[in-house]
Design a protein around this motif. Sequence first.
Motif, PDB file in Angstrom:
ATOM      1  N   THR A 104     -43.322 -42.901  62.876  1.00  0.00           N
ATOM      2  CA  THR A 104     -42.309 -43.366  61.927  1.00  0.00           C
ATOM      3  C   THR A 104     -40.933 -42.843  62.337  1.00  0.00           C
ATOM      4  OG1 THR A 104     -42.567 -41.472  60.446  1.00  0.00           O
ATOM      5  CG2 THR A 104     -44.013 -43.386  60.059  1.00  0.00           C
ATOM      6  N   ASP A 105     -39.903 -43.418  61.743  1.00  0.00           N
ATOM      7  CA  ASP A 105     -38.528 -43.005  62.044  1.00  0.00           C
ATOM      8  C   ASP A 105     -38.268 -41.537  61.709  1.00  0.00           C
ATOM      9  OD1 ASP A 105     -37.949 -45.526  62.961  1.00  0.00           O
ATOM     10  OD2 ASP A 105     -37.051 -46.191  61.072  1.00  0.00           O
ATOM     11  N   ASP A 106     -38.985 -41.011  60.694  1.00  0.00           N
ATOM     12  CA  ASP A 106     -38.741 -39.607  60.320  1.00  0.00           C
ATOM     13  C   ASP A 106     -39.719 -38.630  60.967  1.00  0.00           C
ATOM     14  OD1 ASP A 106     -40.920 -40.301  58.805  1.00  0.00           O
ATOM     15  OD2 ASP A 106     -40.220 -39.330  56.978  1.00  0.00           O
ATOM     16  N   GLY A 107     -40.574 -39.090  61.922  1.00  0.00           N
ATOM     17  CA  GLY A 107     -41.369 -38.158  62.719  1.00  0.00           C
ATOM     18  C   GLY A 107     -42.863 -38.087  62.478  1.00  0.00           C
ATOM     19  N   TRP A 108     -43.399 -38.817  61.513  1.00  0.00           N
ATOM     20  CA  TRP A 108     -44.844 -38.797  61.302  1.00  0.00           C
ATOM     21  C   TRP A 108     -45.547 -39.663  62.346  1.00  0.00           C
ATOM     22  CZ3 TRP A 108     -46.664 -35.197  58.363  1.00  0.00           C
ATOM     23  CH2 TRP A 108     -45.939 -34.751  57.266  1.00  0.00           C
ATOM     24  N   HIS A 109     -46.675 -39.168  62.823  1.00  0.00           N
ATOM     25  CA  HIS A 109     -47.507 -39.925  63.768  1.00  0.00           C
ATOM     26  C   HIS A 109     -48.676 -40.508  62.969  1.00  0.00           C
ATOM     27  CE1 HIS A 109     -49.182 -41.075  67.626  1.00  0.00           C
ATOM     28  NE2 HIS A 109     -50.349 -40.628  67.197  1.00  0.00           N
ATOM     29  N   GLY A 143     -48.215 -34.743  62.545  1.00  0.00           N
ATOM     30  CA  GLY A 143     -46.823 -34.528  62.918  1.00  0.00           C
ATOM     31  C   GLY A 143     -46.070 -33.817  61.815  1.00  0.00           C
ATOM     32  N   SER A 144     -44.761 -33.853  61.900  1.00  0.00           N
ATOM     33  CA  SER A 144     -43.951 -33.177  60.892  1.00  0.00           C
ATOM     34  C   SER A 144     -42.743 -34.041  60.562  1.00  0.00           C
ATOM     35  CB  SER A 144     -43.512 -31.797  61.394  1.00  0.00           C
ATOM     36  OG  SER A 144     -42.840 -31.935  62.626  1.00  0.00           O
ATOM     37  N   GLY A 145     -42.947 -34.948  59.632  1.00  0.00           N
ATOM     38  CA  GLY A 145     -41.857 -35.813  59.185  1.00  0.00           C
ATOM     39  C   GLY A 145     -40.943 -35.098  58.220  1.00  0.00           C
ATOM     40  N   SER A 146     -39.808 -35.703  57.941  1.00  0.00           N
ATOM     41  CA  SER A 146     -38.822 -35.064  57.061  1.00  0.00           C
ATOM     42  C   SER A 146     -39.184 -35.160  55.583  1.00  0.00           C
ATOM     43  CB  SER A 146     -37.442 -35.687  57.300  1.00  0.00           C
ATOM     44  OG  SER A 146     -37.494 -37.079  57.047  1.00  0.00           O
ATOM     45  N   ALA A 147     -40.014 -36.156  55.195  1.00  0.00           N
ATOM     46  CA  ALA A 147     -40.450 -36.294  53.796  1.00  0.00           C
ATOM     47  C   ALA A 147     -41.975 -36.185  53.750  1.00  0.00           C
ATOM     48  CB  ALA A 147     -39.995 -37.634  53.233  1.00  0.00           C
ATOM     49  N   PRO A 148     -42.534 -35.517  52.720  1.00  0.00           N
ATOM     50  CA  PRO A 148     -43.993 -35.376  52.649  1.00  0.00           C
ATOM     51  C   PRO A 148     -44.687 -36.725  52.399  1.00  0.00           C
ATOM     52  CG  PRO A 148     -42.971 -34.552  50.647  1.00  0.00           C
ATOM     53  CD  PRO A 148     -41.858 -34.893  51.589  1.00  0.00           C
ATOM     54  N   VAL A 149     -45.908 -36.841  52.920  1.00  0.00           N
ATOM     55  CA  VAL A 149     -46.742 -38.023  52.671  1.00  0.00           C
ATOM     56  C   VAL A 149     -47.669 -37.685  51.518  1.00  0.00           C
ATOM     57  CG1 VAL A 149     -48.466 -39.581  53.617  1.00  0.00           C
ATOM     58  CG2 VAL A 149     -46.632 -38.737  55.079  1.00  0.00           C
ATOM     59  N   ASN A 150     -47.517 -38.371  50.392  1.00  0.00           N
ATOM     60  CA  ASN A 150     -48.310 -38.084  49.202  1.00  0.00           C
ATOM     61  C   ASN A 150     -49.450 -39.078  48.988  1.00  0.00           C
ATOM     62  OD1 ASN A 150     -46.710 -35.881  48.491  1.00  0.00           O
ATOM     63  ND2 ASN A 150     -45.200 -37.239  47.586  1.00  0.00           N
ATOM     64  N   SER A 151     -49.333 -40.283  49.533  1.00  0.00           N
ATOM     65  CA  SER A 151     -50.381 -41.298  49.341  1.00  0.00           C
ATOM     66  C   SER A 151     -50.208 -42.392  50.385  1.00  0.00           C
ATOM     67  CB  SER A 151     -50.311 -41.892  47.937  1.00  0.00           C
ATOM     68  OG  SER A 151     -49.102 -42.618  47.776  1.00  0.00           O
TER      69      SER A 151
END
Length: 110
Positions: A36-41, A78-86
Motif C-alpha cells: 500500500t501507499d503507506d507501507g503495508w505489505h 510491514g509497518s504502515g503509517s495507520a493501523p489495520v483494524n479490519s
Amino acid sequence: MITGLAGALAAVLIAVVATGTAAADPLADKSRETTTDDGWHIRITKTDENLDRYPNLAATLFTREGFVTLKAAADVSGSGSAPVNSGSITLGYQIGCQADVTSGAAIGLL
C-alpha cells in the motif's frame, strides 16, 4: 415407422447429451501481493479451489450446473503509517453463455 424411429433416436440423443458427466476439477492455487501507499505489505491467497460440474438440473442442452468451494486468506505485514483494524475478502466469478443467441435461436426436429 421412420417418424417413430427418428423420434426414438432424437430422445436417446437428448438423454445422452443432457445427462453428461459429473466430475470435480481442482483449480490452481493463486496468490497476489501488493504494498500500500503507506507501507503495508498485503498478500491474498486462494487455495483448495474445486469446481464440481453437474449436468443441468432442468435437463436443458444449453446450460450447465457447477458448485465451487475454496479457501482464501489475507496476510498483512510491514509497518504502515495507520493501523489495520479490519478487512474483507470478496469472491466473484464471471460466467458466460456457451451459445451465441444475440440474433435469436430456433430449435426443432425435422
